[in-house]
Design a protein around this motif. Structure first.
Motif, mmCIF file in Angstrom:
data_model
loop_
_atom_site.group_PDB
_atom_site.id
_atom_site.type_symbol
_atom_site.label_atom_id
_atom_site.label_comp_id
_atom_site.label_asym_id
_atom_site.label_seq_id
_atom_site.Cartn_x
_atom_site.Cartn_y
_atom_site.Cartn_z
ATOM 1 N N SER A 1 -10.474 -67.001 -20.317
ATOM 2 C CA SER A 1 -11.328 -65.828 -20.384
ATOM 3 C C SER A 1 -10.740 -64.686 -19.551
ATOM 4 C CB SER A 1 -12.728 -66.166 -19.867
ATOM 5 O OG SER A 1 -13.550 -65.030 -19.873
ATOM 6 N N GLY A 2 -10.604 -63.530 -20.185
ATOM 7 C CA GLY A 2 -10.085 -62.366 -19.484
ATOM 8 C C GLY A 2 -8.575 -62.264 -19.461
ATOM 9 N N ALA A 3 -7.883 -63.237 -20.047
ATOM 10 C CA ALA A 3 -6.416 -63.214 -20.043
ATOM 11 C C ALA A 3 -5.886 -62.432 -21.253
ATOM 12 C CB ALA A 3 -5.859 -64.628 -20.064
ATOM 13 N N GLU A 4 -4.762 -61.782 -21.062
ATOM 14 C CA GLU A 4 -4.090 -61.054 -22.130
ATOM 15 C C GLU A 4 -2.593 -61.320 -22.057
ATOM 16 O OE1 GLU A 4 -4.996 -56.964 -21.585
ATOM 17 O OE2 GLU A 4 -7.083 -57.142 -22.244
ATOM 18 N N PHE A 5 -1.923 -61.210 -23.194
ATOM 19 C CA PHE A 5 -0.468 -61.403 -23.170
ATOM 20 C C PHE A 5 0.186 -60.542 -24.241
ATOM 21 C CE2 PHE A 5 -1.691 -64.496 -26.411
ATOM 22 C CZ PHE A 5 -0.704 -64.342 -27.372
ATOM 23 N N THR A 6 1.461 -60.291 -24.028
ATOM 24 C CA THR A 6 2.279 -59.605 -25.024
ATOM 25 C C THR A 6 3.587 -60.367 -25.180
ATOM 26 O OG1 THR A 6 3.262 -58.160 -23.329
ATOM 27 C CG2 THR A 6 1.338 -57.322 -24.510
ATOM 28 N N VAL A 7 4.065 -60.410 -26.403
ATOM 29 C CA VAL A 7 5.369 -61.002 -26.700
ATOM 30 C C VAL A 7 6.127 -59.997 -27.555
ATOM 31 C CG1 VAL A 7 6.649 -62.917 -27.711
ATOM 32 C CG2 VAL A 7 4.414 -63.333 -26.652
ATOM 33 N N GLY A 8 7.325 -59.651 -27.121
ATOM 34 C CA GLY A 8 8.123 -58.703 -27.874
ATOM 35 C C GLY A 8 9.591 -58.846 -27.523
ATOM 36 N N THR A 9 10.385 -58.013 -28.135
ATOM 37 C CA THR A 9 11.814 -58.012 -27.828
ATOM 38 C C THR A 9 12.109 -56.958 -26.758
ATOM 39 O OG1 THR A 9 12.207 -56.476 -29.654
ATOM 40 C CG2 THR A 9 12.465 -58.831 -30.106
ATOM 41 N N ASP A 10 13.154 -57.172 -26.015
ATOM 42 C CA ASP A 10 13.549 -56.250 -24.955
ATOM 43 C C ASP A 10 14.302 -55.076 -25.582
ATOM 44 O OD1 ASP A 10 14.337 -54.944 -22.714
ATOM 45 O OD2 ASP A 10 15.396 -56.627 -21.794
ATOM 46 N N ARG A 11 13.605 -53.952 -25.739
ATOM 47 C CA ARG A 11 14.217 -52.781 -26.364
ATOM 48 C C ARG A 11 15.251 -52.112 -25.457
ATOM 49 N NH1 ARG A 11 13.449 -53.882 -31.479
ATOM 50 N NH2 ARG A 11 11.240 -54.258 -31.974
ATOM 51 N N GLY A 12 15.218 -52.457 -24.201
ATOM 52 C CA GLY A 12 16.188 -51.869 -23.282
ATOM 53 C C GLY A 12 17.481 -52.641 -23.184
ATOM 54 N N SER A 13 17.590 -53.721 -23.943
ATOM 55 C CA SER A 13 18.805 -54.547 -23.889
ATOM 56 C C SER A 13 19.401 -54.684 -25.286
ATOM 57 C CB SER A 13 18.465 -55.937 -23.330
ATOM 58 O OG SER A 13 19.573 -56.806 -23.474
ATOM 59 N N PRO A 14 20.711 -54.602 -25.393
ATOM 60 C CA PRO A 14 21.335 -54.798 -26.710
ATOM 61 C C PRO A 14 21.305 -56.261 -27.148
ATOM 62 C CG PRO A 14 23.019 -54.526 -25.025
ATOM 63 C CD PRO A 14 21.699 -54.280 -24.358
ATOM 64 N N ALA A 15 21.036 -57.159 -26.224
ATOM 65 C CA ALA A 15 20.990 -58.591 -26.545
ATOM 66 C C ALA A 15 19.632 -58.951 -27.146
ATOM 67 C CB ALA A 15 21.248 -59.419 -25.292
ATOM 68 N N PRO A 16 19.591 -59.997 -27.972
ATOM 69 C CA PRO A 16 18.332 -60.441 -28.582
ATOM 70 C C PRO A 16 17.480 -61.236 -27.582
ATOM 71 C CG PRO A 16 20.118 -61.860 -29.299
ATOM 72 C CD PRO A 16 20.740 -60.791 -28.463
ATOM 73 N N VAL A 17 16.700 -60.529 -26.787
ATOM 74 C CA VAL A 17 15.913 -61.157 -25.728
ATOM 75 C C VAL A 17 14.434 -61.076 -26.065
ATOM 76 C CG1 VAL A 17 15.297 -61.071 -23.281
ATOM 77 C CG2 VAL A 17 17.644 -60.601 -24.003
ATOM 78 N N ILE A 18 13.742 -62.198 -25.955
ATOM 79 C CA ILE A 18 12.294 -62.261 -26.135
ATOM 80 C C ILE A 18 11.630 -62.170 -24.762
ATOM 81 C CG2 ILE A 18 10.357 -63.660 -26.954
ATOM 82 C CD1 ILE A 18 12.080 -62.688 -29.209
ATOM 83 N N LEU A 19 10.689 -61.242 -24.628
ATOM 84 C CA LEU A 19 9.972 -61.065 -23.374
ATOM 85 C C LEU A 19 8.522 -61.516 -23.537
ATOM 86 C CD1 LEU A 19 11.213 -57.520 -22.283
ATOM 87 C CD2 LEU A 19 12.059 -59.736 -21.513
ATOM 88 N N ILE A 20 8.060 -62.329 -22.604
ATOM 89 C CA ILE A 20 6.676 -62.810 -22.583
ATOM 90 C C ILE A 20 6.034 -62.319 -21.293
ATOM 91 C CG2 ILE A 20 5.175 -64.851 -22.511
ATOM 92 C CD1 ILE A 20 7.431 -66.370 -23.961
ATOM 93 N N GLU A 21 4.882 -61.681 -21.395
ATOM 94 C CA GLU A 21 4.168 -61.205 -20.207
ATOM 95 C C GLU A 21 2.693 -61.546 -20.338
ATOM 96 O OE1 GLU A 21 3.093 -56.952 -18.121
ATOM 97 O OE2 GLU A 21 5.202 -57.377 -18.579
ATOM 98 N N VAL A 22 2.154 -62.156 -19.309
ATOM 99 C CA VAL A 22 0.760 -62.602 -19.305
ATOM 100 C C VAL A 22 0.036 -61.960 -18.126
ATOM 101 C CG1 VAL A 22 -0.793 -64.582 -19.061
ATOM 102 C CG2 VAL A 22 1.316 -64.799 -20.395
ATOM 103 N N ASP A 23 -1.166 -61.450 -18.387
ATOM 104 C CA ASP A 23 -2.067 -60.957 -17.340
ATOM 105 C C ASP A 23 -3.341 -61.783 -17.394
ATOM 106 O OD1 ASP A 23 -0.641 -58.802 -16.106
ATOM 107 O OD2 ASP A 23 -0.937 -57.651 -17.934
ATOM 108 N N ALA A 24 -3.736 -62.348 -16.263
ATOM 109 C CA ALA A 24 -4.917 -63.205 -16.206
ATOM 110 C C ALA A 24 -5.658 -62.979 -14.892
ATOM 111 C CB ALA A 24 -4.508 -64.671 -16.342
ATOM 112 N N PRO A 25 -6.942 -63.365 -14.848
ATOM 113 C CA PRO A 25 -7.724 -63.157 -13.616
ATOM 114 C C PRO A 25 -7.219 -63.955 -12.417
ATOM 115 C CG PRO A 25 -9.174 -63.475 -15.513
ATOM 116 C CD PRO A 25 -7.791 -63.806 -15.962
#
Length: 219
Positions: free
Chosen positions: A76-100
């Motif tokens: 409850s109250g947690a959020e996350f995003t998953v995307g590619t690192d647009r600042g890097s030429p390499a194919p990098v997946i970024l995961i970021e989670v915000d939770a209480p």
């Protein structure tokens, strides 16, 4: 003005204290080319150029609406995003989670990180990609300690402070306008009264002169 500033400061301080800060956990994963491309003696880091589209597809699968719904039900109250690192030429997946809490942030980040190889294999199996031609992954960073994130608290505090100051300025302008209007009306009334009194003073000698002429005793 001073009262408004003091009240605004008090409200902003209350929001900063009462609004809980969130905790952030991150992970980053590098997508690697298949063995058939690299070869037995090749260096996979030299063959990262054609993996951008595959990384985008993987990120969209991991960031799907079903995944967000499931996370919200369990955390409850947690959020996350998953995307590619647009600042890097390499194919990098970024995961970021915000939770209480820090534990929830780390746990959800670990779950999402664990889904990366599963989704990577699944999306290729759907296309019947041979095993020796499968794209793989390599971890770059995986947080083991969550970071305190005061962003939401600071944003809400700034909103309250800005709104409070704007309301204070608005009220000052309103009060000043009413006071000026009352002052102008009072001055106009005084000017009108002065004009009436001056007119009366001008007429008074005429009345006396007329009365003196009509007096028979004087004749």
């Amino acid at each position: 003005m001073l009262v408004g500033i003091v009240l605004t400061a008090g409200l902003a301080a209350a929001v900063f204290i009462l609004v809980p800060a969130s905790w952030t956990a991150r992970a980053s994963v590098l997508i690697l080319p298949p063995a058939t491309v690299v070869g037995e003696t090749g260096n996979p880091y030299l063959f990262l150029g054609g993996l951008g589209q595959a990384s985008d597809v993987l990120a969209k699968r991991l960031d799907a609406e079903d995944a967000h719904t499931s996370a919200e039900e369990r955390y409850s109250g947690a959020e996350f995003t998953v995307g590619t690192d647009r600042g890097s030429p390499a194919p990098v997946i970024l995961i970021e989670v915000d939770a209480p809490t820090a534990d929830e942030a780390l746990e959800l980040a670990r779950e999402l990180h664990a889904q990366v190889p599963l989704e990577l294999v699944a999306m290729q199996r759907d296309l019947d990609v041979p095993s020796d031609a499968l794209i793989t992954k390599s971890d770059i960073t995986v947080d083991t300690v969550a970071t305190l994130n005061p962003k939401t608290r600071i944003q809400l505090t700034a909103i309250v402070a800005t709104a409070g100051l704007a309301l204070t300025v608005l009220l000052i302008g309103l009060v000043d306008g009413l006071a000026r209007r009352r002052r102008d009306r009072t001055e106009a009334e005084l000017e009108e009264l002065d004009a009436i009194q001056a007119d009366d003073r001008l007429r008074e000698p005429v009345y006396r002169s007329t009365a003196a002429t009509d007096d028979p005793a004087t004749a």
